[in-house]
Design an enzyme around this catalytic site. Structure first.
Site, PDB file in Angstrom:
ATOM      1  N   ASP A 138     -36.684  27.497 -38.991  1.00 43.58           N
ATOM      2  CA  ASP A 138     -37.779  26.663 -38.515  1.00 43.58           C
ATOM      3  C   ASP A 138     -39.102  27.347 -38.852  1.00 43.58           C
ATOM      4  O   ASP A 138     -39.269  28.544 -38.591  1.00 43.58           O
ATOM      5  CB  ASP A 138     -37.659  26.436 -37.003  1.00 43.58           C
ATOM      6  CG  ASP A 138     -38.744  25.519 -36.480  1.00 43.58           C
ATOM      7  OD1 ASP A 138     -39.819  26.028 -36.121  1.00 43.58           O
ATOM      8  OD2 ASP A 138     -38.517  24.313 -36.452  1.00 43.58           O
ATOM      9  N   ASN A 146     -50.737  21.357 -41.299  1.00 42.45           N
ATOM     10  CA  ASN A 146     -51.002  19.931 -41.498  1.00 42.45           C
ATOM     11  C   ASN A 146     -52.330  19.512 -40.870  1.00 42.45           C
ATOM     12  O   ASN A 146     -53.078  18.712 -41.444  1.00 42.45           O
ATOM     13  CB  ASN A 146     -49.864  19.093 -40.901  1.00 42.45           C
ATOM     14  CG  ASN A 146     -48.625  19.093 -41.782  1.00 42.45           C
ATOM     15  OD1 ASN A 146     -48.712  19.243 -42.990  1.00 42.45           O
ATOM     16  ND2 ASN A 146     -47.465  18.919 -41.166  1.00 42.45           N
ATOM     17  N   HIS A 151     -51.749  17.046 -44.917  1.00 48.25           N
ATOM     18  CA  HIS A 151     -50.308  16.929 -45.144  1.00 48.25           C
ATOM     19  C   HIS A 151     -49.909  17.305 -46.569  1.00 48.25           C
ATOM     20  O   HIS A 151     -48.769  17.727 -46.804  1.00 48.25           O
ATOM     21  CB  HIS A 151     -49.856  15.499 -44.838  1.00 48.25           C
ATOM     22  CG  HIS A 151     -49.849  15.185 -43.373  1.00 48.25           C
ATOM     23  ND1 HIS A 151     -48.814  15.544 -42.545  1.00 48.25           N
ATOM     24  CD2 HIS A 151     -50.774  14.569 -42.588  1.00 48.25           C
ATOM     25  CE1 HIS A 151     -49.071  15.153 -41.309  1.00 48.25           C
ATOM     26  NE2 HIS A 151     -50.258  14.554 -41.306  1.00 48.25           N
ATOM     27  N   ASP A 155     -46.876  19.701 -47.457  1.00 46.23           N
ATOM     28  CA  ASP A 155     -45.798  19.382 -48.396  1.00 46.23           C
ATOM     29  C   ASP A 155     -45.590  20.516 -49.399  1.00 46.23           C
ATOM     30  O   ASP A 155     -44.444  20.853 -49.737  1.00 46.23           O
ATOM     31  CB  ASP A 155     -46.122  18.086 -49.143  1.00 46.23           C
ATOM     32  CG  ASP A 155     -46.062  16.862 -48.237  1.00 46.23           C
ATOM     33  OD1 ASP A 155     -45.506  16.982 -47.122  1.00 46.23           O
ATOM     34  OD2 ASP A 155     -46.567  15.799 -48.644  1.00 46.23           O
ATOM     35  N   GLU A 181     -40.021  20.411 -40.395  1.00 48.34           N
ATOM     36  CA  GLU A 181     -40.033  21.776 -40.911  1.00 48.34           C
ATOM     37  C   GLU A 181     -38.764  22.527 -40.546  1.00 48.34           C
ATOM     38  O   GLU A 181     -38.723  23.755 -40.570  1.00 48.34           O
ATOM     39  CB  GLU A 181     -41.258  22.538 -40.379  1.00 48.34           C
ATOM     40  CG  GLU A 181     -41.250  22.856 -38.898  1.00 48.34           C
ATOM     41  CD  GLU A 181     -41.739  21.720 -38.012  1.00 48.34           C
ATOM     42  OE1 GLU A 181     -42.076  21.982 -36.864  1.00 48.34           O
ATOM     43  OE2 GLU A 181     -41.788  20.569 -38.495  1.00 48.34           O
TER      44      GLU A 181
END
Length: 209
Positions: A138, A146, A151, A155, A181
């Protein structure tokens, strides 16, 4: 009278001989021509059609088969058309498999495919009694990326993270994105000690980035 009849008979005999010779020649010519026509049609039509049909059936059955696309006639056009459609079907099939099994952003296994393969791997490990390790990964504070950088930056982070993990894991290991994530890795024939070593190697590789 007898001499005249003998002369006529000789003339008639020569005429018959010439006719027989002509008939024989024409017969042989007809046989040769017919044989050549049959050979031509068999070689250029029947044999090619049979080969094309066999290749089509093999392709439909999922086997590799070479399709002869040479020539400028209708059979060659049919072969080229089928080869094109066969390649299109194969390409779209690969795309569908990719859509069904891969995460569109990172390119690693998606959740459904990971769980499906993971279940099979667990059953195999239980059957043959070999160890298996499972890692949950994680990305901490990923939301901050973000929120502050957008975003698109998030990505890029997920793609880079996935590529690092893939490069550090073995080909037999299973790696997938569970959502957001969250990622997971399944390590066949790996006991706890080696699983911890792999996890630390992943963590260190990610830390360097």
């Amino acid at each position: 009278v007898i001499g005249s009849m003998s002369s006529q008979i000789r003339n008639l005999s020569r005429t018959v001989d010439r006719l027989v010779l002509i008939f024989t020649f024409l017969s042989l010519t007809a046989i040769v021509s017919a044989s050549w026509v049959v050979y031509y049609f068999r070689r250029n039509l029947i044999t090619r059609l049979l080969a094309l049909n066999s290749a089509i059936l093999s392709r439909i059955g999922g086997k590799e088969a070479k399709i002869d696309e040479k020539g400028n006639d209708e059979i060659a056009d049919m072969a080229r058309s089928f080869a094109y459609y066969a390649s299109e079907v194969a390409r779209r099939e690969k795309e569908l498999i990719k859509l069904a099994t891969k995460d569109p952003l990172t390119g690693v296994s998606n959740r459904r495919y990971f769980l499906e393969c993971g279940e099979k791997e667990l059953l195999r490990a239980k059957r043959y009694n070999y160890p298996i390790s499972f890692l949950m990964l994680d990305l901490d504070r990923f939301k901050i990326i973000n929120d502050t950088m957008g975003h698109h930056a998030g990505d890029l982070v997920l793609k880079k993270f996935s590529s690092i993990c893939i490069s550090e894991l073995r080909d037999v290991d299973l790696f997938g994105r569970m959502g957001g994530e969250e990622f997971a890795a399944l390590l066949p024939e790996t006991d706890l000690a080696r699983g911890l070593i792999t996890a630390e190697r992943l963590r260190a590789a990610i830390e360097k980035q």
